[in-house]
Write an enzyme that holds these catalytic residues in place. Structure first.
Site, PDB file in Angstrom:
ATOM      1  N   ASP A 508     -38.754  47.179 -16.402  1.00 48.22           N
ATOM      2  CA  ASP A 508     -39.996  46.779 -17.061  1.00 48.22           C
ATOM      3  C   ASP A 508     -39.683  45.743 -18.145  1.00 48.22           C
ATOM      4  O   ASP A 508     -39.208  46.073 -19.227  1.00 48.22           O
ATOM      5  CB  ASP A 508     -40.658  48.007 -17.677  1.00 48.22           C
ATOM      6  CG  ASP A 508     -42.063  47.691 -18.194  1.00 48.22           C
ATOM      7  OD1 ASP A 508     -42.767  48.627 -18.578  1.00 48.22           O
ATOM      8  OD2 ASP A 508     -42.454  46.495 -18.203  1.00 48.22           O
ATOM      9  N   ASP A 767     -50.296  12.984  -5.117  1.00 49.23           N
ATOM     10  CA  ASP A 767     -50.291  14.142  -4.225  1.00 49.23           C
ATOM     11  C   ASP A 767     -50.764  13.811  -2.815  1.00 49.23           C
ATOM     12  O   ASP A 767     -50.970  14.705  -2.008  1.00 49.23           O
ATOM     13  CB  ASP A 767     -51.154  15.263  -4.817  1.00 49.23           C
ATOM     14  CG  ASP A 767     -52.560  14.784  -5.162  1.00 49.23           C
ATOM     15  OD1 ASP A 767     -52.806  13.567  -5.032  1.00 49.23           O
ATOM     16  OD2 ASP A 767     -53.392  15.611  -5.556  1.00 49.23           O
ATOM     17  N   ASP A 768     -50.962  12.510  -2.520  1.00 49.64           N
ATOM     18  CA  ASP A 768     -51.356  12.089  -1.164  1.00 49.64           C
ATOM     19  C   ASP A 768     -50.125  11.696  -0.370  1.00 49.64           C
ATOM     20  O   ASP A 768     -49.316  10.895  -0.836  1.00 49.64           O
ATOM     21  CB  ASP A 768     -52.315  10.893  -1.236  1.00 49.64           C
ATOM     22  CG  ASP A 768     -53.710  11.304  -1.676  1.00 49.64           C
ATOM     23  OD1 ASP A 768     -54.226  12.279  -1.125  1.00 49.64           O
ATOM     24  OD2 ASP A 768     -54.259  10.663  -2.587  1.00 49.64           O
ATOM     25  N   ASP A1025     -62.398 -46.112 -28.828  1.00 49.87           N
ATOM     26  CA  ASP A1025     -62.097 -45.200 -29.933  1.00 49.87           C
ATOM     27  C   ASP A1025     -63.399 -44.575 -30.414  1.00 49.87           C
ATOM     28  O   ASP A1025     -64.492 -45.105 -30.164  1.00 49.87           O
ATOM     29  CB  ASP A1025     -61.417 -45.950 -31.091  1.00 49.87           C
ATOM     30  CG  ASP A1025     -60.692 -44.989 -32.030  1.00 49.87           C
ATOM     31  OD1 ASP A1025     -60.636 -43.781 -31.709  1.00 49.87           O
ATOM     32  OD2 ASP A1025     -60.177 -45.432 -33.072  1.00 49.87           O
ATOM     33  N   ASP A1131     -60.680 -49.421 -33.878  1.00 46.40           N
ATOM     34  CA  ASP A1131     -60.618 -48.348 -34.870  1.00 46.40           C
ATOM     35  C   ASP A1131     -61.396 -48.756 -36.115  1.00 46.40           C
ATOM     36  O   ASP A1131     -62.163 -47.971 -36.690  1.00 46.40           O
ATOM     37  CB  ASP A1131     -59.149 -48.046 -35.212  1.00 46.40           C
ATOM     38  CG  ASP A1131     -58.985 -46.637 -35.755  1.00 46.40           C
ATOM     39  OD1 ASP A1131     -59.920 -46.151 -36.416  1.00 46.40           O
ATOM     40  OD2 ASP A1131     -57.943 -46.025 -35.513  1.00 46.40           O
ATOM     41  N   HIS A1158     -35.430 -40.143 -48.140  1.00 47.02           N
ATOM     42  CA  HIS A1158     -35.723 -39.234 -47.020  1.00 47.02           C
ATOM     43  C   HIS A1158     -36.736 -38.174 -47.439  1.00 47.02           C
ATOM     44  O   HIS A1158     -36.575 -36.976 -47.160  1.00 47.02           O
ATOM     45  CB  HIS A1158     -34.439 -38.582 -46.492  1.00 47.02           C
ATOM     46  CG  HIS A1158     -33.482 -39.575 -45.922  1.00 47.02           C
ATOM     47  ND1 HIS A1158     -33.622 -40.113 -44.670  1.00 47.02           N
ATOM     48  CD2 HIS A1158     -32.373 -40.170 -46.472  1.00 47.02           C
ATOM     49  CE1 HIS A1158     -32.654 -40.975 -44.450  1.00 47.02           C
ATOM     50  NE2 HIS A1158     -31.889 -41.044 -45.523  1.00 47.02           N
ATOM     51  N   CYS A1182     -36.940 -41.491 -38.052  1.00 50.38           N
ATOM     52  CA  CYS A1182     -35.692 -41.534 -38.835  1.00 50.38           C
ATOM     53  C   CYS A1182     -34.655 -40.645 -38.161  1.00 50.38           C
ATOM     54  O   CYS A1182     -34.878 -39.444 -38.006  1.00 50.38           O
ATOM     55  CB  CYS A1182     -35.962 -41.071 -40.267  1.00 50.38           C
ATOM     56  SG  CYS A1182     -34.454 -40.957 -41.262  1.00 50.38           S
ATOM     57  N   CYS A1185     -33.495 -37.461 -40.045  1.00 55.98           N
ATOM     58  CA  CYS A1185     -34.459 -36.390 -40.372  1.00 55.98           C
ATOM     59  C   CYS A1185     -34.867 -35.612 -39.121  1.00 55.98           C
ATOM     60  O   CYS A1185     -35.899 -34.961 -39.106  1.00 55.98           O
ATOM     61  CB  CYS A1185     -35.705 -36.986 -41.030  1.00 55.98           C
ATOM     62  SG  CYS A1185     -35.348 -37.651 -42.674  1.00 55.98           S
ATOM     63  N   GLU A1294     -30.678 -18.627 -50.665  1.00 58.77           N
ATOM     64  CA  GLU A1294     -29.952 -18.806 -49.403  1.00 58.77           C
ATOM     65  C   GLU A1294     -30.590 -19.918 -48.573  1.00 58.77           C
ATOM     66  O   GLU A1294     -29.908 -20.784 -48.041  1.00 58.77           O
ATOM     67  CB  GLU A1294     -29.941 -17.495 -48.599  1.00 58.77           C
ATOM     68  CG  GLU A1294     -29.108 -16.373 -49.197  1.00 58.77           C
ATOM     69  CD  GLU A1294     -27.621 -16.609 -49.012  1.00 58.77           C
ATOM     70  OE1 GLU A1294     -27.247 -17.542 -48.289  1.00 58.77           O
ATOM     71  OE2 GLU A1294     -26.827 -15.863 -49.611  1.00 58.77           O
TER      72      GLU A1294
END
Length: 1429
Positions: A508, A767-768, A1025, A1131, A1158, A1182, A1185, A1294
């Site tokens: 039991d 489940d198919d 323009d 222009d 620069h 430049c 740059c 930094e």
């Protein structure tokens, strides 16, 4: 044929013809199989001569084996034939194909370890699409459909989250540029992302061309040309060239270079989708640590940084940005702590609850010490206390600061705490039994996984037991021990020996104690009263009684008394390792854990009605009997709400559990199946069966350690009794892990059946089950029964009512017949009024039907759903929608069927244009026998044409075919070869063109107009323009021609883009049949060069009409504001009165200054009044740059007096840099040595020039020196130390170091000494570069910040002074003075006061008095006698 038949000769051919095709079959291999294999090899682009040697067969096997999983039956047959031939060449006898395959698998397993070692030695990935053939040539192996499908699914499911980048990197390992472009084409529908990617690729290609200029002169013979940027991108290079570059000596890894470019672009896309910076991720004061960690890592994945930097960020930022409570704990753990340890330590930390616990701990320690002082004179030495949690002496577990140990401190078990422990105190054998229980628990769990029976059974550990059973499928998987099994179809009564006497007793598992009827036992006993079902009975308690159960001995307490049946309780059963096993699948459970640092759900149960409670009790009682759930006690602290609903049109109740909270805490599962199978991909089979697995989830066991988190409670009415508590033993419905675990478990279970029956097709989706074979119906059904028995052995039932034996079969929403398929019958509703919800359902049905019914349209119906509408809103059908619905009804009246796939035939896809942007397509192998059909009506851009839409349809069909059949079809398209070729040469994704042929199916797709690639000689040239004012919306559009004509028109309510298009329309209207048009608008150029034939813009549609009328049109672009003749004239013409035009006046001066300093484009735009586009062009032209990007600053403390200092190195010298954090202003000097003396001198100079309150430095020896500390003390400067990229740290200096070095590089040649170049660079940075806050230069900004700070402080003093005054005032004509009110502001004519509200009072009606600290009372003229300010 003779050449192909010469693969075998003589004795080998005789051996070949003795080998059976199948085990026990009559058919054997013949010469025709060799001939067939030779032809098949040619189809797969393999050399048939490879069949003549052992090595050749091995090469073929290596090539074919990876494709077996997704390959056709023909491919598998070819592989089987070559594998059998392989052993014949080696003169090794095999009886049949299966034996040949088994031997091949054994040989591969033996050589696997050696192969892996070889791979490690070579250090080269074996996943490369470039492989070496038998002749030693490097050949290309295309990306598999599986790889492309996985890539498509990643984009669909993850969009462009950070996970996409590592997935792309993994899938594209070793790919050529052509392979990479194929991957991009499959996701080409994401146009915005693809455009960003294209721009990045173009930039990188241009950069490559700049860094690798073309060598002058012809290429020497035998030498390959150097790849250009476009070659690397795969647009101007062939596949053979790419292979040659990648395999040459030395190699040029064009694939890896291109992959790097793509990853750069993907990073930008991810940035767009995940714009948060890692620096912004901070833990809130009450935010749980686990949520903070989730956010941190989600953003970290999107950061563009190397793995080393990311690791560093994890180690530092994660701790630094935690809240103070967690940070204290994490720092105490030390730097080597793992994430799991951090999670555990910080669990429950934060918020008022944590602070209360800390305070209580402090108070308890104070109280304890006070008590000890009072009791010091009484007993002797105090007993040393020991902590249950950490094991250390000197404190109790409740005061322990260490992370809490899992489990109960009393019994050691997990799942409850000591205060909830149900162990009885008087357990003299606890330590002995606990160890035995642990061993038994461990032992039985292993056995349960291996050999759990399929019916409810009681297992007892034993050496010999005739009842032991093992199934055939599980033989060899069990433990080396033999466990008796006692079924529970009858009462589990066994014979036991007690004190040398035999007795029948009931095992039991629900009884705590062992109770026997009258039996004489030796030894002393003591009386005891125990409770049972029938009441209380008096018993004699004997201790230390030896009992033998099923060959196992146990010693414990036995109670003797008038019991109706002898009971063996848990006190004996646990000693012999007895376990109760339920009818749950015996497969191995999938281990599941919660997300790191998370605990289970603790959601309270909400009240339920009486009928719902009764229904839940009934359902759960039945589930408990079946072993699906188990009752639990109060030791389980978790709970999830449960409720019940009635089935539709039924009186039956369904139990539902709200697992939303548990789902949040459960890790994500990878879906095992990426989509549902389609019947068009099924092969025609003689016999078919469809099965359904009953109670699918409830047949798969849930991980034992996870079950406690599924706990739920059924409440009682009016809280009459405590709620009934349960937890799941199986996969629960509604839990996110159930589908994936079920699919995985079902796949493992079906694997032996699949291996045993390779000729049967078994499709599994949830489940198919679909099972097809070419067996006779009797044999097929016998196999089905074998499959059902196999599933039943593992605990899965297949109910008869869902077992479909005869056609038509209903499967996955389809209706399957022996030789055809269709969708299950569709009934379109007929309604007088339609709601939004009705139309949504209608569109869903039509979309489902469109996969087999050709010609279905839904565009007009979908238009009805535009806008934000409630589901119940009534929507009137338009005439177009009614017509579309009526046409669809007619189409659905006639039944249409699809056929099944035949691997021996080619796939053909035919596409037709239906008009109004809608397309339909059919995929078939034989005419008029469609495998499937479909439609396409998606418009991806505002301006498009039919050719572009056709390419999108082709892309969709190709992707669909890859998913269903694993290969792309041959296309039949309604477009002329010339039209298609013209479009694809201009289209940027011209890297993959499918195999196709022209079919004359009206309406044909054509390009309605063609733009010339060169200027038209003799035609008039129009410079066009447009300009518009953003504020007034007024604009002008016009043109100037090379023949002196000009025209300008004014437009209202317009934009710059519209005016540019209006100018082109004007030029087309006023020009002849041939015209050259020059514009400076990239926007207008981009629209028209795509050659649209329809647009959502009415103006673009008008331009298209004009273009169609012309014979020849040439459209060109020139940059604006560059002084180009006609462009400059027009222009000025259109800009008059619209915008201020400044052309060449300041350009020369700006260029001259840029060559010296620069300076950036903002500074030039500000100083010389240049348009930004001109200033940017000066910077772009430049060569010094062309360094990409600018320094990115994180969020730091920007108080006015904070500076950051750091030393950087250049040309072997030391530069000491100081940055004013708030403004970016720099002070820098070259110092002779990195010493404290030089640093202190620099700090004093800095403090003499600027107000310095705080300096942040790193932990370098010069900054931590005593000299620097003394200097800081003297100058009253606070020194702090930080970590890079962290708030209040070194991030700014930094990044400024990099910026300074970049500027030094630009001006270095202008200075002889580095120290001069440093000061030049400082000057340029501080005064010649503008941007950021206010558009100032750094020098202007620091002065502005300091001045503002002074003004603010002075203003604050004034505010403080003003707040010391109170105001009495009068409203309108009332003579009574009111107040006092608080003075907020005093002006010349009025004051602003605050009483119950803020008011403005005229100065003449206000009396201002100083607040002396006492309340002014009364409504008389006391206020008038005070001093007025």
């Amino acid at each position: 044929m003779g050449a192909r038949a010469s693969v075998l000769s003589g004795g080998k051919l005789d051996k070949w013809e003795k080998i059976q095709l199948r085990p026990g079959g009559k058919k054997k291999y013949r010469l025709k199989h060799l001939v067939w294999a030779s032809r098949e090899l040619e189809r797969f682009a393999l050399n048939p001569n490879l069949l003549e040697t052992v090595e050749g067969c091995r090469q073929i096997i290596r090539q074919l084996q990876p494709s077996l999983q997704t390959g056709s039956e023909e491919l598998r047959s070819l592989f089987n034939t070559v594998a059998t031939l392989y052993w014949v060449h080696q003169s090794i006898q095999v009886r049949d194909t299966k034996e040949a395959l088994d031997k091949l698998e054994e040989e591969q397993n033996r050589t696997q370890q050696k192969t892996q070692q070889g791979k490690a030695d070579k250090g080269v990935s074996q996943n490369y699409p470039i492989v070496q053939n038998l002749q030693g040539q490097m050949v290309h192996q295309a990306l598999s459909p599986r790889t492309l499908n996985a890539w498509v699914k990643v984009i669909e499911e993850k969009a462009f989250s950070p996970e996409v980048i590592p997935m792309f990197s993994a899938l594209s390992e070793g790919a050529t540029p052509q392979d990479l472009n194929t991957m991009l084409n499959t996701v080409g529908g994401h146009q915005a992302a693809m455009q960003m990617l294209k721009d990045t690729i173009n930039e990188e290609a241009a950069e490559w061309d700049r860094m690798h200029p073309v060598q002058a002169g012809p290429i020497p013979p035998g030498q390959i040309r150097e790849p250009r940027g476009s070659d690397i991108a795969g647009t101007t290079s062939t596949l053979q060239e790419q292979i040659t570059w990648m395999t040459s000596n030395p190699p040029i890894p064009v694939g890896e270079i291109y992959k790097r470019w793509i990853i750069l672009g993907l990073n930008k896309i991810v940035r767009m989708y995940s714009p948060v910076s890692i620096l912004d991720i901070r833990q809130g004061p009450k935010e749980p640590f686990r949520d903070y960690v989730d956010r941190f890592f989600r953003v970290l994945r999107a950061e563009q940084a190397t793995q080393e930097v990311k690791n560093w960020m994890t180690e530092t930022l994660l701790v630094q940005n935690a809240n103070p409570d967690c940070r204290t704990i994490l720092k105490a753990l030390g730097s080597g702590a793992t994430l799991e340890e951090m999670m555990t330590a910080c669990q429950g930390v934060g918020g008022p609850g944590h602070k209360a616990r800390v305070l209580a701990e402090a108070m308890s320690q104070v109280t304890n010490s006070a008590v000890m002082m009072q009791r010091g004179n009484f007993k002797g030495q105090r007993r040393i206390i020991k902590c249950f949690n950490c094991g250390k002496e000197g404190h109790l577990a409740r005061n322990c600061r260490a992370p809490r140990k899992k489990g109960c401190w009393k019994c050691g078990k997990e799942g409850h705490q000591m205060k909830d422990c149900s162990e009885r105190q008087a357990n003299f054998f606890r330590e002995v039994l606990a160890s035995q229980q642990r061993e038994a628990r461990k032992f039985s769990s292993e056995q349960t996984r291996a050999n759990s029976p399929t019916s409810r059974e009681l297992w007892v550990r034993g050496e010999d037991n005739p009842l032991s059973e093992t199934g055939n499928e599980r033989s060899g998987t069990g433990s080396s021990f033999n466990f008796p099994q006692i079924t529970l179809w009858q009462r589990p009564v066994v014979t036991v020996k007690v004190g040398g006497q035999l007795r029948e007793a009931l095992l039991d598992t629900g009884a705590d104690d062992t109770v026997l009827e009258e039996i004489n036992l030796p030894g002393k006993w003591k009386p005891k009263m125990i409770g049972g079902i029938g009441g209380f009975i008096k018993v004699r308690q004997y201790d230390q009684v030896c009992m033998e159960i099923c060959g196992q001995k146990a010693i414990g307490t036995v109670l003797v008394g008038p019991t109706p049946v002898n009971i063996i309780g848990r006190n004996m059963l646990t000693q012999i390792g007895c376990t109760l096993n339920f009818p749950i699948s015996p497969i191995e459970t999938v281990p599941v854990k919660l997300k790191p640092g998370m605990d289970g759900p603790k959601v309270k149960q909400w009240p339920l009605t009486e009928e719902k409670i009764k229904a839940l009790v009934e359902i759960c009682t039945e589930m408990e009997k079946e072993g699906k759930i188990s009752k639990i006690g109060p030791e389980n602290p978790y709970n999830t709400p449960v409720f019940a609903i009635k089935k539709k049109d039924s009186t039956k109740w369904i139990k539902l559990v709200d697992f939303r909270e548990l789902n949040k805490r459960t890790p994500d599962f990878w879906e095992v199946q990426l989509g549902i199978p389609h019947p068009a991909g099924l092969k025609k089979k003689k016999s078919v069966t469809v099965l359904d697995v009953g109670d699918a989830y409830f047949s798969v066991p849930l991980d034992k350690d996870f079950r406690k988190y599924t706990a739920f409670t059924i409440p009682s009415i009016n809280n009459e009794t405590p709620g009934i508590r349960y937890q799941y033993n199986v996969l629960p419905q509604g839990w996110k892990g159930s589908p994936a675990i079920f699919q995985c478990s079902m796949t493992k279970i079906l694997e032996p059946f699949r291996r045993k029956n390779p000729d049967m097709v078994l499709y599994q989706y949830m489940d198919d089950l679909y099972v097809g074979s070419d067996l006779e119906i009797g044999q097929h059904r016998a196999k089905i029964e074998e499959l059902r028995e196999h599933l039943l052995r593992w605990g899965f039932t297949t109910p008869d009512k869902k077992h479909q034996k005869e056609p038509p079969f209903l499967w996955m929403g389809y209706e399957l017949h022996p030789d055809k398929w269709t969708v299950q019958p569709i009934q379109l509703p007929d309604k007088d009024s339609w709601t939004v919800n009705d139309i949504q359902k209608l569109v869903g049905k039509l979309n489902w039907a469109s996969q087999i019914f050709p010609g279905i349209k839904v565009k007009q119906l979908c238009k009805l759903l535009r806008g934000v509408k409630a589901l119940t809103d009534i929507v009137p059908l338009t005439a177009e929608a009614e017509l579309e619905l009526a046409e669809n009804r007619e189409i659905l009246k006639e039944p249409v069927h699809g056929v099944y796939y035949d691997p021996s035939k080619d796939l053909i896809a035919e596409i037709q244009k239906q008009g109004h942007g809608q397309w339909t397509y059919q995929i078939y192998q034989e005419p008029y026998k469609n495998l499937k059909t479909g439609k396409y009506a998606r418009i991806r851009s505002a301006h498009t044409n039919d050719v572009k839409q056709l390419t999108e349809v082709v892309q969709k069909v190709a992707m669909e075919s890859i998913v269903i059949w694993g290969k792309t079809p041959k296309f039949r398209l309604p477009i002329q070869k010339e039209t298609w070729g013209t479009w694809w040469t201009e289209y940027w994704q011209a890297t993959w063109i499918p195999e196709w042929e022209f079919v004359n199916t009206p309406p044909l797709v054509k390009l309605w107009y063609q733009l010339e690639t060169e200027p038209i000689v003799g035609a008039e040239t129009f410079y066009v323009d447009g300009a518009a004012n953003r504020e007034t919306k007024q604009g002008k559009a016009g043109y100037v021609t090379d023949k002196g004509r000009q025209k300008v028109i004014s437009i209202t309510e317009t934009t710059n883009q519209k005016t540019e298009l209006q100018a082109i329309h004007l030029a087309l209207q006023d020009s002849g049949s041939e015209v050259n048009i020059v514009t400076d608008s990239q926007y207008a150029l981009g629209i028209i060069q795509a050659q649209p034939d329809k647009s959502e813009s009415e103006l673009v549609n008008q331009i298209i009409e004009q273009l169609i009328k012309k014979d020849r049109v040439y459209l060109s672009w020139v940059p604006a504001h560059k002084g180009i003749g006609g462009n400059e004239q027009v222009d000025k013409l259109v800009s008059s009165g619209i915008r201020k035009v400044l052309f060449l006046d300041g350009i020369d001066k700006a260029q001259e200054e840029h060559e010296k300093y620069h300076n950036n484009w903002r500074a030039m735009a500000s100083d010389f009044n240049l348009p930004p586009v001109v200033a940017k062009e000066i910077v772009a032209s430049c060569d010094k740059c062309q360094l990409k990007g600018e320094a990115i600053h994180g969020q730091v403390d920007c108080s006015p007096g904070i500076w950051q200092l750091d030393c950087t190195h250049l040309e072997g010298k030391i530069i000491l840099v100081a940055v004013h954090v708030a403004s970016g202003y720099i002070e820098a000097e070259v110092i002779p040595a990195e010493t404290g003396q030089e640093t202190a001198y620099f700090i004093l100079k800095l403090a003499g020039r600027w107000p310095v309150r705080v300096i942040h430095t790193d932990n370098g020896s010069n900054f931590t020196s005593a000299v620097v500390k003394a200097a800081c003390w003297w100058a009253d400067i606070k020194q702090e130390f930080g970590i890079p990229y962290n708030p209040q740290s070194q991030g700014v200096v930094e990044s400024m170091n990099k910026e300074l070095k970049k500027i030094i590089g630009q001006v270095r040649e202008q200075a002889e000494h580095l120290k001069t170049a440093v000061q030049m660079a400082v000057f340029i940075h501080n005064f010649k570069r503008k941007g950021g806050i206010g558009g100032y230069s750094a020098g202007e900004r620091i002065i502005d910040i300091i001045a503002t700070d002074i003004q603010t402080k002075e203003l604050q003093k004034q505010i403080t002074k003003i707040q010391n005054f109170r105001v009495y005032y009068r409203d309108s004509r009332e003579p009574i003075w009111k107040g006092p009110a608080k003075l907020l502001w005093k002006g010349e004519g009025a004051v602003v006061i605050q009483n119950s509200e803020i008011k403005v009072v005229p100065r003449r009606k206000a009396k201002i008095i100083r607040d002396y600290g006492k309340q002014m009372a009364g409504d008389d003229c006391v206020a008038g006698r005070q001093d007025e300010d």
